[in-house]
Enzyme design. Structure first.
Site, short mmCIF file in Angstrom:
data_model
loop_
_atom_site.label_atom_id
_atom_site.label_comp_id
_atom_site.label_asym_id
_atom_site.label_seq_id
_atom_site.Cartn_x
_atom_site.Cartn_y
_atom_site.Cartn_z
N HIS A 117 39.90 37.07 37.18
CA HIS A 117 39.54 36.17 38.29
C HIS A 117 38.33 35.34 37.85
O HIS A 117 37.21 35.84 37.80
CB HIS A 117 39.19 36.95 39.55
N HIS B 176 36.38 31.25 37.86
CA HIS B 176 36.28 29.83 38.23
C HIS B 176 35.70 29.05 37.06
O HIS B 176 34.55 29.30 36.66
CB HIS B 176 35.37 29.66 39.45
N LYS C 148 47.73 31.91 44.06
CA LYS C 148 46.51 32.32 44.77
C LYS C 148 46.62 32.03 46.25
O LYS C 148 46.91 30.90 46.66
CB LYS C 148 45.32 31.57 44.16
N HIS D 229 42.71 36.35 48.34
CA HIS D 229 41.35 36.40 48.87
C HIS D 229 41.46 37.11 50.22
O HIS D 229 41.87 36.50 51.22
CB HIS D 229 40.74 35.00 49.02
N HIS E 270 38.42 40.72 44.18
CA HIS E 270 37.01 40.97 44.47
C HIS E 270 36.81 41.87 45.69
O HIS E 270 36.18 41.49 46.67
CB HIS E 270 36.22 39.66 44.63
N ASP F 65 35.05 36.88 39.09
CA ASP F 65 34.78 35.86 40.12
C ASP F 65 33.53 35.07 39.75
O ASP F 65 32.80 34.60 40.64
CB ASP F 65 34.65 36.48 41.51
O1 DOR Z 1 31.61 33.41 46.13
C1 DOR Z 1 32.66 32.81 45.96
N1 DOR Z 1 32.71 31.64 45.29
N2 DOR Z 1 33.76 33.30 46.50
C2 DOR Z 1 34.91 32.63 46.47
O2 DOR Z 1 35.87 33.14 46.98
C3 DOR Z 1 34.99 31.26 45.90
C4 DOR Z 1 33.94 31.06 44.92
C5 DOR Z 1 33.78 29.62 44.51
O3 DOR Z 1 34.77 28.93 44.27
O4 DOR Z 1 32.64 29.18 44.40
ZN ZN Z 2 36.83 33.47 43.32
#
Ligand code: DOR
Ligand code: ZN
Length: 350
Positions: A18, A20, A104, A141, A179, A252
């Protein structure tokens, strides 16, 4: 050798289930932070606009490959952002053509860039049925978005109100609860017989809600789902170090530039890509379970996803404290690296 005497550990190159990476200048800056230690990652699709179709996922994958640091051997595993208008045939095509690994599910409004997510779960049932048929996992999520539900209860309520009914309706669907932050989620996953697993982040193994709120508000510890009371953190550590195949690493890691974190309405997200493996080694070592890090970071994830374990390795060695940068510079501004609040003694070499 008993775990507490181990000072060196070689494990298959870990994966992040997971992650970003964002896009543009941010992608360029943060990608090397992950490729340094990780072999693969499940890439979140919550860009603006989101990555909804096979075609968009293919284009995003190309942008990631173009941002790859020299010599990088990293495989991004793409996901599609589920909307109420998602076409089941496009999802089937994305999977069969090897473009997307998973889909997702964001409940609409649950977190950063989730406005196009799902409100009425019946509307996405045809997509979920196709996914069950072709064995494509759904990454969830797991928080309800109802403003009447206390933010600390949203994960537990999601399990009862959304996940249980959904798993009854589509029992063959493989689901990753992402998460997880509560004892409730750990228990729910442990009680399941099949088709359910959970990722745990690095930061939720280390911080509780006091880190976020006590002695002054700490925006760099704010993320979603928000960290809970310490008993929940302890349950997460127990699940992670247990070796149970249903729990694996999904960092995450979610970069936001500091000005967007440090404002009256700060963004949710903690950036852990840089020091995750050293942080995890510290947590597993403190639990006298360093030998289980391999299951959590390198083996359980590929097993659930039906992928091979990496043939490459990394080595973790315990010694004097290792230092990591406190910030990563991007062309858009600085991103603060997660501060675990303790020294990191495990150095990673590849
Ligand atoms: O803390 C988070 N940031 N939780 C999420 O689900 C998304 C993520 C983000 O994209 O910044
Ligand atoms: Zn995330």
């Amino acid at each position: 050798m008993p775990d507490r005497h181990v000072t060196s550990l070689t494990i298959p190159r870990p994966d992040d289930w997971h992650l970003h990476l964002r896009d543009g200048a941010m992608l360029q800056a943060v990608l090397p932070e992950t490729t340094r230690h990780f072999g693969r990652a499940i890439i979140m699709p919550n860009l603006v606009p989101p990555v909804v179709t096979a075609e968009q996922a293919k284009a995003y994958r190309e942008r990631i490959m173009n941002a790859m640091p020299p010599g990088g051997q990293f495989e991004p595993l793409m996901t599609l952002y589920l909307t109420e208008a998602t076409d089941p045939a496009d999802v089937r095509h994305a999977h069969e053509a090897g473009i997307a690994t998973a889909v997702k599910l964001y409940p609409a409004g649950a977190t950063t860039n989730s406005a196009s997510g799902v409100r009425d779960f019946e509307k996405v049932r045809p997509v979920l049925e196709v996914m069950a048929e072709i064995g494509m996992p759904l990454c969830v999520h797991g928080e309800v978005t109802d403003s009447a539900i206390d933010i600390f209860d949203r994960e537990a309520v999601f399990i009862d109100k959304v996940l249980k009914p959904l798993r009854k309706k589509v029992p063959d669907l493989k689901i990753v609860m992402e998460h997880v932050t509560t004892q409730d989620a750990v228990d729910y996953v442990r009680d399941s017989v099949k088709n359910l697993a959970a990722t745990i982040t690095t930061h939720h193994l280390i911080i509780n809600r006091n880190h976020v709120l006590a002695g002054g508000i700490k925006p760099h510890f704010y993320c979603l789902p928000v960290a809970k009371r310490d008993t929940h953190r302890v349950a997460l550590v127990q699940a992670a170090v247990s070796g149970d195949k249903r729990f694996f690493l999904g960092t995450d890691s979610a970069p936001h530039i500091d000005p967007l974190k440090l404002q009256a309405c700060g963004c949710a997200g903690i950036f852990t890509a840089t020091n995750t493996m050293s942080c995890l080694a510290e947590v597993f070592d403190a639990a006298a379970r360093i030998s289980k890090l391999e299951d959590f970071a390198s083996r359980n994830g590929p097993k659930f996803y039906g992928l091979p374990v990496s043939e490459q390795t990394i080595t973790l060695t315990k010694g004097d404290p290792v230092s990591y940068p406190t910030q990563i510079e991007t062309a858009d501004g600085p991103v603060t690296v997660f501060d675990p609040g303790f020294d990191l003694h495990w150095r990673v070499t590849c």
